[in-house]
Design a protein around this motif. Structure first.
Motif, PDB file in Angstrom:
ATOM      1  N   GLY A   1       0.837  -1.190   0.000  1.00 38.60           N
ATOM      2  CA  GLY A   1       0.000   0.000   0.000  1.00 38.60           C
ATOM      3  C   GLY A   1       0.869   1.235   0.000  1.00 38.60           C
ATOM      4  O   GLY A   1       2.098   1.153  -0.066  1.00 38.60           O
ATOM      5  N   THR A   2       0.250   2.406   0.062  1.00 41.81           N
ATOM      6  CA  THR A   2       1.006   3.636   0.194  1.00 41.81           C
ATOM      7  C   THR A   2       1.558   3.699   1.616  1.00 41.81           C
ATOM      8  O   THR A   2       1.077   2.992   2.513  1.00 41.81           O
ATOM      9  CB  THR A   2       0.114   4.865  -0.054  1.00 41.81           C
ATOM     10  OG1 THR A   2      -0.860   4.952   0.996  1.00 41.81           O
ATOM     11  CG2 THR A   2      -0.596   4.766  -1.404  1.00 41.81           C
ATOM     12  N   PRO A   3       2.564   4.540   1.858  1.00 44.17           N
ATOM     13  CA  PRO A   3       3.066   4.676   3.231  1.00 44.17           C
ATOM     14  C   PRO A   3       1.969   5.001   4.234  1.00 44.17           C
ATOM     15  O   PRO A   3       1.912   4.417   5.322  1.00 44.17           O
ATOM     16  CB  PRO A   3       4.095   5.809   3.124  1.00 44.17           C
ATOM     17  CG  PRO A   3       4.606   5.704   1.712  1.00 44.17           C
ATOM     18  CD  PRO A   3       3.399   5.308   0.898  1.00 44.17           C
ATOM     19  N   ASP A   4       1.061   5.908   3.876  1.00 44.55           N
ATOM     20  CA  ASP A   4      -0.013   6.277   4.803  1.00 44.55           C
ATOM     21  C   ASP A   4      -0.980   5.121   5.036  1.00 44.55           C
ATOM     22  O   ASP A   4      -1.475   4.924   6.152  1.00 44.55           O
ATOM     23  CB  ASP A   4      -0.779   7.496   4.277  1.00 44.55           C
ATOM     24  CG  ASP A   4       0.000   8.788   4.435  1.00 44.55           C
ATOM     25  OD1 ASP A   4       0.966   8.804   5.232  1.00 44.55           O
ATOM     26  OD2 ASP A   4      -0.340   9.776   3.760  1.00 44.55           O
ATOM     27  N   GLN A   5      -1.263   4.343   3.987  1.00 43.45           N
ATOM     28  CA  GLN A   5      -2.160   3.199   4.149  1.00 43.45           C
ATOM     29  C   GLN A   5      -1.568   2.159   5.090  1.00 43.45           C
ATOM     30  O   GLN A   5      -2.271   1.589   5.930  1.00 43.45           O
ATOM     31  CB  GLN A   5      -2.447   2.564   2.784  1.00 43.45           C
ATOM     32  CG  GLN A   5      -3.379   3.379   1.912  1.00 43.45           C
ATOM     33  CD  GLN A   5      -3.472   2.847   0.486  1.00 43.45           C
ATOM     34  OE1 GLN A   5      -2.599   2.099   0.026  1.00 43.45           O
ATOM     35  NE2 GLN A   5      -4.519   3.226  -0.219  1.00 43.45           N
ATOM     36  N   LEU A   6      -0.261   1.915   4.961  1.00 46.18           N
ATOM     37  CA  LEU A   6       0.373   0.942   5.842  1.00 46.18           C
ATOM     38  C   LEU A   6       0.402   1.434   7.281  1.00 46.18           C
ATOM     39  O   LEU A   6       0.170   0.667   8.223  1.00 46.18           O
ATOM     40  CB  LEU A   6       1.781   0.631   5.354  1.00 46.18           C
ATOM     41  CG  LEU A   6       1.872  -0.122   4.031  1.00 46.18           C
ATOM     42  CD1 LEU A   6       3.321  -0.326   3.624  1.00 46.18           C
ATOM     43  CD2 LEU A   6       1.176  -1.472   4.115  1.00 46.18           C
ATOM     44  N   LYS A   7       0.688   2.710   7.460  1.00 49.05           N
ATOM     45  CA  LYS A   7       0.711   3.262   8.819  1.00 49.05           C
ATOM     46  C   LYS A   7      -0.662   3.211   9.465  1.00 49.05           C
ATOM     47  O   LYS A   7      -0.790   2.984  10.677  1.00 49.05           O
ATOM     48  CB  LYS A   7       1.220   4.700   8.791  1.00 49.05           C
ATOM     49  CG  LYS A   7       2.679   4.848   8.423  1.00 49.05           C
ATOM     50  CD  LYS A   7       3.036   6.319   8.285  1.00 49.05           C
ATOM     51  CE  LYS A   7       4.399   6.511   7.667  1.00 49.05           C
ATOM     52  NZ  LYS A   7       4.709   7.936   7.447  1.00 49.05           N
ATOM     53  N   SER A   8      -1.706   3.416   8.651  1.00 52.91           N
ATOM     54  CA  SER A   8      -3.058   3.438   9.204  1.00 52.91           C
ATOM     55  C   SER A   8      -3.472   2.080   9.753  1.00 52.91           C
ATOM     56  O   SER A   8      -4.374   1.987  10.592  1.00 52.91           O
ATOM     57  CB  SER A   8      -4.062   3.890   8.142  1.00 52.91           C
ATOM     58  OG  SER A   8      -4.220   2.900   7.137  1.00 52.91           O
ATOM     59  N   LYS A   9      -2.808   1.012   9.300  1.00 53.35           N
ATOM     60  CA  LYS A   9      -3.135  -0.321   9.801  1.00 53.35           C
ATOM     61  C   LYS A   9      -2.784  -0.468  11.280  1.00 53.35           C
ATOM     62  O   LYS A   9      -3.305  -1.356  11.961  1.00 53.35           O
ATOM     63  CB  LYS A   9      -2.408  -1.396   8.990  1.00 53.35           C
ATOM     64  CG  LYS A   9      -2.900  -1.514   7.554  1.00 53.35           C
ATOM     65  CD  LYS A   9      -2.220  -2.665   6.832  1.00 53.35           C
ATOM     66  CE  LYS A   9      -2.759  -2.802   5.417  1.00 53.35           C
ATOM     67  NZ  LYS A   9      -2.152  -3.949   4.703  1.00 53.35           N
ATOM     68  N   LEU A  10      -1.879   0.379  11.752  1.00 53.51           N
ATOM     69  CA  LEU A  10      -1.500   0.319  13.163  1.00 53.51           C
ATOM     70  C   LEU A  10      -2.331   1.268  14.018  1.00 53.51           C
ATOM     71  O   LEU A  10      -2.083   1.405  15.218  1.00 53.51           O
ATOM     72  CB  LEU A  10      -0.019   0.671  13.336  1.00 53.51           C
ATOM     73  CG  LEU A  10       0.976  -0.318  12.747  1.00 53.51           C
ATOM     74  CD1 LEU A  10       2.387   0.096  13.119  1.00 53.51           C
ATOM     75  CD2 LEU A  10       0.701  -1.725  13.226  1.00 53.51           C
TER      76      LEU A  10
END
Length: 314
Positions: free
Chosen positions: A217-226
């Motif tokens: 995913g995009t960096p923001d999408q991956l971060k949002s998983k946390l």
């Protein structure tokens, strides 16, 4: 837009070990894809297959619209690979290095010299054109190395840990050049051990583990998983940790080694005010209180169970 790099079910085995075991990848044209993973995840193996340096044992892949097995020569005419080891010849000057690469690509002497001058200007090396490469700083050498990859204007550039060993200033110089060539239309597949590098450069991130895609995913999408923001409190004494954990709530995470307690929050400023007041009321004087967002380091650790490290052989 289409895809400059497309891989489906790639498999590659070394002896009895599968370095790639059903690896999929789709990189849109004109973007940067960051390929991350722990040591041995298969990043370098994937790049070598896509660059036609290794033959796959299963699956299929296309680069710049050409099959990497059936049309390997056509792929090679469209790509450049910049690996972890520098290709710069220390004895030659900056310009002589680039002219040498031009001649190896069968340009005439005049064409090679003209292209070298263009690249020296584009990569900010004109003033150092006649200096021997051994006199270059680390950042200048890396920029010269990158410039050599653009002698034939590749449509796809593979960068395998391009800034390993560089200091922050020189890393920033390389980042600027990568952004520039992407703005001109080149597609970049980047493997890196620096998660901030992927955060800076990548439009899309693919996290690999055990030869497969673990997340993307995009960096923001991956971060949002946390989740969202977290509040962190650092105290002076270990006996204050239970008090802080009680204030932060049932989901608080305690790290006794660093005297740190953290918890997810939804209201940022309000949470900071509430926690500060509650700690003061219970006689706890915090060493530090801060709000922070998840980083790619957090994502990487959560997904793979490993911290990011440089891989010697994937």
């Amino acid at each position: 837009m289409g895809h400059a790099v497309l891989a489906e079910g790639l498999r590659k085995r070394f002896d009895k070990n599968w370095a790639l075991d059903g690896f999929d990848l789709a990189v849109p044209t004109g973007t940067v894809c960051g390929l991350l993973g722990p040591n041995g995840a298969g990043k370098t193996t994937a790049v070598r297959i896509l660059a036609t340096l290794l033959r796959l044992d299963g699956g299929r892949a296309e680069v710049a619209g050409h099959d990497v097995v059936r049309e390997a020569p056509a792929v090679r005419r469209q790509v450049a690979l910049n690996g972890q080891q520098s290709t710069v010849d220390d004895v030659l000057t900056g310009k002589e290095n680039l002219v040498m690469w031009g001649r190896l690509y069968h340009l005439s002497k005049r064409q090679a010299e003209a292209r070298a001058d263009e690249l020296l200007e584009q990569f900010g090396l004109t003033d150092a054109a006649d200096k021997r490469a051994k006199q270059y700083s680390g950042g200048m050498r890396r920029r010269l190395d990158l410039a050599s990859s653009f002698v034939m204007r590749p449509s796809v550039l593979f960068l395998d840990e391009p800034t390993t060993g560089l200091d922050p200033r020189n890393r920033g110089e390389v980042w600027r050049e990568v952004k520039r060539v992407v703005a001109e239309g080149t597609t970049v597949l980047l493997t890196t051990q620096y998660l901030d590098e992927a955060d800076q450069l990548a439009d899309q991130i693919v996290v690999m583990d055990t030869g497969r895609v673990a997340a993307q995913g995009t960096p923001d999408q991956l971060k949002s998983k946390l989740g969202g923001d977290r509040i962190e409190v650092v105290v002076r004494n270990a006996d204050e940790l239970p008090v802080v954990a009680d204030v932060l709530g049932p989901d608080a995470e305690v790290d006794p080694d660093t005297f740190r307690v953290s918890a997810a929050v939804a209201d940022r400023v309000a949470a900071l005010t509430r926690v500060t007041s509650a700690l003061a009321a219970r006689g706890v004087e915090a060493e530090d209180i801060a709000l922070r967002r998840p980083t790619l380091d957090d994502v990487f650790l959560a997904i793979t169970g490993h911290k990011a490290v440089s891989e010697v052989q994937a």
